[in-house]
Design a protein around this motif. Structure first.
Motif, short mmCIF file in Angstrom:
data_model
loop_
_atom_site.label_atom_id
_atom_site.label_comp_id
_atom_site.label_asym_id
_atom_site.label_seq_id
_atom_site.Cartn_x
_atom_site.Cartn_y
_atom_site.Cartn_z
N ASN A 110 8.07 9.07 8.13
CA ASN A 110 8.85 8.00 8.73
C ASN A 110 10.00 7.60 7.80
N PRO A 111 11.25 7.77 8.25
CA PRO A 111 12.38 7.52 7.36
C PRO A 111 12.54 6.04 6.99
N ARG A 112 11.89 5.15 7.75
CA ARG A 112 12.06 3.72 7.49
C ARG A 112 11.03 3.16 6.52
N LEU A 113 10.04 3.98 6.17
CA LEU A 113 9.02 3.51 5.25
C LEU A 113 9.25 4.10 3.87
N SER A 114 8.93 3.32 2.84
CA SER A 114 9.03 3.86 1.49
C SER A 114 7.89 4.85 1.29
N VAL A 115 8.05 5.71 0.29
CA VAL A 115 7.04 6.72 0.00
C VAL A 115 5.68 6.06 -0.21
N GLY A 116 5.69 4.93 -0.95
CA GLY A 116 4.44 4.20 -1.20
C GLY A 116 3.77 3.77 0.10
N SER A 117 4.56 3.19 1.02
CA SER A 117 3.96 2.72 2.27
C SER A 117 3.46 3.88 3.12
N ILE A 118 4.17 5.01 3.07
CA ILE A 118 3.73 6.17 3.85
C ILE A 118 2.35 6.60 3.40
N ILE A 119 2.19 6.72 2.08
CA ILE A 119 0.92 7.21 1.56
C ILE A 119 -0.17 6.14 1.71
N ALA A 120 0.21 4.85 1.59
CA ALA A 120 -0.78 3.77 1.60
C ALA A 120 -1.24 3.39 3.00
N GLU A 121 -0.51 3.87 4.01
CA GLU A 121 -0.80 3.41 5.37
C GLU A 121 -2.27 3.61 5.77
N GLY A 122 -2.77 4.82 5.51
CA GLY A 122 -4.16 5.11 5.86
C GLY A 122 -5.14 4.28 5.06
N ILE A 123 -4.83 4.09 3.76
CA ILE A 123 -5.72 3.32 2.89
C ILE A 123 -5.85 1.89 3.41
N GLY A 124 -4.71 1.34 3.88
CA GLY A 124 -4.74 0.00 4.43
C GLY A 124 -5.50 -0.05 5.75
N ALA A 125 -5.21 0.90 6.62
CA ALA A 125 -5.81 0.91 7.95
C ALA A 125 -7.33 1.03 7.87
N HIS A 126 -7.80 1.79 6.88
CA HIS A 126 -9.26 1.96 6.76
C HIS A 126 -9.86 0.94 5.81
N LYS A 127 -9.07 -0.05 5.40
CA LYS A 127 -9.54 -1.14 4.53
C LYS A 127 -10.26 -0.62 3.29
N ILE A 128 -9.67 0.42 2.67
CA ILE A 128 -10.29 0.98 1.48
C ILE A 128 -9.92 0.15 0.26
N ALA A 129 -8.68 -0.26 0.21
CA ALA A 129 -8.25 -1.05 -0.94
C ALA A 129 -7.05 -1.88 -0.54
N ARG A 130 -6.75 -2.90 -1.35
CA ARG A 130 -5.58 -3.73 -1.08
C ARG A 130 -4.83 -3.99 -2.37
N GLY A 131 -3.62 -4.50 -2.20
CA GLY A 131 -2.85 -5.01 -3.33
C GLY A 131 -2.71 -4.03 -4.47
N LYS A 132 -3.04 -4.51 -5.68
CA LYS A 132 -2.81 -3.72 -6.88
C LYS A 132 -3.62 -2.43 -6.90
N VAL A 133 -4.85 -2.52 -6.43
CA VAL A 133 -5.73 -1.34 -6.43
C VAL A 133 -5.14 -0.26 -5.53
N LYS A 134 -4.66 -0.72 -4.37
CA LYS A 134 -4.06 0.23 -3.43
C LYS A 134 -2.87 0.92 -4.08
N ARG A 135 -2.05 0.14 -4.73
CA ARG A 135 -0.87 0.71 -5.37
C ARG A 135 -1.27 1.72 -6.44
N GLU A 136 -2.31 1.39 -7.16
CA GLU A 136 -2.78 2.30 -8.21
C GLU A 136 -3.25 3.63 -7.62
N ILE A 137 -4.01 3.53 -6.52
CA ILE A 137 -4.48 4.76 -5.86
C ILE A 137 -3.28 5.62 -5.47
N VAL A 138 -2.29 4.98 -4.87
CA VAL A 138 -1.11 5.73 -4.40
C VAL A 138 -0.38 6.37 -5.58
#
Lengths: 324, 341
Positions: A110-138
């Protein structure tokens, strides 16, 4: 528990027909038999290569397995569970286990999303991690695929084709899947970038204990990555064998034709093999008998009338041909 | 398959020190920067390189199809039959384009006009260049379609492009390109969008037409397999320069330039399965900021101080083999293997 070599996914008699409709009432006048009675399995830690020409149904197979489209008939078992019966939470969990990498990294991000949001989308949707932890995973994922963690806030247009494909791979890895479907992941890339991505996929397979369903039309690439190879022709599997066996002892005339059509980068080995005549016939009205008989150089009377079944010739080597 | 003895008939096309630049908002892009190429009569030259190296621009400049602005042909000559194509008037160029030199493009899907029948599109060139009447052109079109292997051409001539498959469309493109029996056929990635079995058919078709019509061919591709199968000579292009040139046997047997060696080792080859493929380190340089000296040095395993300062000219190391590398005399596939593995 023995995790290696158990059957990860089993596909049984899978069919997918697309209706052709006409008129304001969308009357169904015919069917495109995109996938017709396909069966195969992939063991854990294994790569199955799926080879065939455009329109043979290989992409449809991957979409049905992922439940992106519903099958007409047949079953898919993922770790023993019937995929088509999954609902609700169980389906959500299953979606995590299976991911896909598409061919064209220019249209799959998706050209409108940053690379971080593209990769984090699934992690957020499946409630695996949030915030700083999510960023670290990405950020870790970015490094796993050979990019820099500092790319987090950048956008897809800033990257080359090879880098984009790495982003798509990081996205596929983000949910810790067991199976990744690679749908022509290197076809759109330059030769030297292709080598990088193939090496990366090999490395990740080892590190994350992945299995791949590797869809391609390139016979040199598929040999490089696969443990077993299946060829598809007009919605059916025509041959399936271990990679070594597949190249040393190809039996189906279609496989032989594909191999002989593949240009070898050596001027002393110029291609002089069988040339398949004509194009793929329409899959709306597939030819009677063996579907390949219209292009087959060795077809006999029987092939025009009788439909061949997929038979096991040696251990694990299955062929759909009357003449083998 | 080929029975031409290369080189004995002289060059049909000679590119000398061609420079094509693009003046963009971000700066001057040197897409092609001083290349020399020769196409011998009746032979096939394969131009190999990765996206953005300038191979398509080279083809387009031969036909003078570079959009200007922003494109500028900044220097050089393209000699065809004793005339410099870059100096011809637009009127004279029209007589050559599609008539004596014609081109097949990569995507048959997008390079045919969807609102005209394929017959009309082929006829256009015949009527224009060969000054034939409509019905005579019609007859010739049917013959050409037959020649490129389109079944029942009398019926197909009335079809529109969308009624045909990709392989068929590429045959139509070829039919259009050979309709005026050109001296030179330029094929820019003619099989990249096609399946392997169709690719084999198209390559065979191009080759048999060459045998029949005696055309010279310039084929652009990134597929080394295709080059090995069809070309008599190869030129390897990297970042606006030709880095290596030679007969196909010589280049595949005895590659010298580190980039050529890198390309050859980075492709998977059937029967030679290895754990990891060789990867050329780094990325293709940004055309706005090419490195000084040899353009390949930041990615080269053999680079030394001289490479960073002084750009090596392309020089002959033996008959029919030219290399642009300071260390061309001692780099070979054995030295390469030791360093790269």
């Amino acid at each position: 528990m023995n995790t290696m070599n158990h059957t990860l996914i089993e596909v049984k008699d899978l069919k997918k027909y697309f209706p052709i409709t006409r008129g304001i009432l969308s009357r169904v006048i015919n069917w495109v038999k995109a996938v017709d009675n396909i069966s195969f399995h992939i063991r854990s830690g294994e790569t199955l290569g799926l080879v065939g020409e455009s329109g043979c149904g290989k992409t449809t197979v991957s979409r049905v397995i992922l439940r992106l489209i519903e099958p007409t008939a047949g079953d898919v078992y993922f770790e023993g569970e019937d995929v088509f019966k999954l609902r609700g939470d169980r389906l959500r969990k299953f979606r995590k286990d299976m991911q896909i990498i598409f061919q064209d990294p220019y249209s799959s991000l998706n050209p409108r999303l940053s690379v971080g949001s593209i990769i984090a989308e699934g992690i957020g949707a499946h409630k695996i991690a949030r915030g700083k932890v999510k960023r670290e995973i990405v950020e870790n994922l970015l490094e796993d695929v050979g990019l820099s963690a500092s790319f987090y806030n950048r956008y897809p247009h800033e990257f080359s084709g090879g880098q984009r494909q790495r982003i798509a791979i990081a996205r596929a890895l983000s949910l810790n899947p067991k199976l990744i479907i690679c749908d022509e992941p290197v076809s759109a890339l330059d030769v030297s970038i292709q080598a990088q991505i193939l090496n990366l996929l090999t490395k990740l397979k080892r590190e994350f204990q992945l299995s791949y369903l590797f869809i391609t039309h390139d016979l040199s690439v598929v040999e490089h990555v696969s443990d077993r190879i299946a060829t598809m022709y007009m919605g059916e599997i025509s041959e399936i064998a271990d990679t070594k066996e597949f190249y040393s002892n190809p039996l189906h005339p279609y496989t032989i034709a594909l191999l002989s059509a593949n240009p070898v980068p050596d001027p002393r080995k110029r291609r002089k093999g069988i040339l398949l005549k004509g194009d793929l016939p329409s899959s709306i009205d597939p030819p009677p008998g063996c579907r390949f008989h219209t292009r087959c150089p060795v077809a006999e009377e029987k092939c025009r009338i009788e439909w061949p079944v997929l038979r096991e010739i040696f251990h694990g080597h299955m062929v759909r041909c009357h003449l083998v | 398959m080929k029975n031409y003895t290369p080189d004995n008939r002289g060059p049909i096309l000679e590119i000398k020190d061609l420079k094509v630049y693009f003046d963009t908002d971000e700066g001057l892009i040197k897409a092609v920067d001083g290349i020399d190429l020769k196409i011998m009569k009746g032979t096939t030259l394969g131009l190999v390189g990765e996206s953005g190296c300038g191979k398509s621009i080279t083809c387009l400049s031969i036909l003078r199809l570079i959009p200007s602005p922003p494109g500028i042909i900044a220097g050089g000559e393209i000699i065809y039959k004793g005339r410099n194509l870059l100096k011809l008037s637009e009127r004279d160029m029209e007589d050559i384009r599609g008539n004596e030199i014609s081109m097949i493009f990569q995507e048959p899907m997008t390079s045919l006009n969807p609102v005209f029948t394929i017959g009309d599109q082929i006829k256009e060139a015949i009527i224009l260049h060969q000054k034939k009447g409509y019905s005579e052109a019609q007859g010739l079109t049917v013959q050409i379609l037959d020649k490129v292997g389109i079944p029942s051409p009398e019926i197909r001539i009335k079809n529109y492009p969308h009624q045909m498959s990709g392989g068929m469309k590429q045959r139509i493109m070829i039919a259009m390109a050979i309709s005026c029996t050109p001296e030179i056929l330029i094929a820019d990635e003619p099989t990249t969008a096609l399946d392997v079995t169709i690719q084999a058919q198209i390559l065979d078709l191009i080759q048999s037409l060459q045998d029949e019509l005696g055309m010279s061919i310039l084929i652009v591709t990134h597929n080394l397999g295709v080059v090995a199968n069809i070309a008599t000579h190869v030129a390897i292009m990297y970042a606006s320069k030709i880095v290596e040139y030679g007969s196909v046997e010589e280049i595949f047997e005895n590659p010298k330039h580190p980039y050529t060696l890198g390309l050859f080792t980075s492709i998977p080859i059937i029967g030679e399965k290895k754990e990891n493929l060789y990867v050329i380190p780094g990325n293709v340089p940004n055309p706005l900021a090419f490195p000084n000296g040899c353009k390949f040095w930041p990615r080269c395993l053999f680079a030394t101080e001289i490479c960073k300062v002084h750009e090596p000219p392309i020089e002959e190391i033996k008959e029919d083999h030219k290399v642009a590398c300071h260390f061309k005399l001692w780099i070979n596939k054995y030295v390469w293997k030791e360093k790269a593995v």
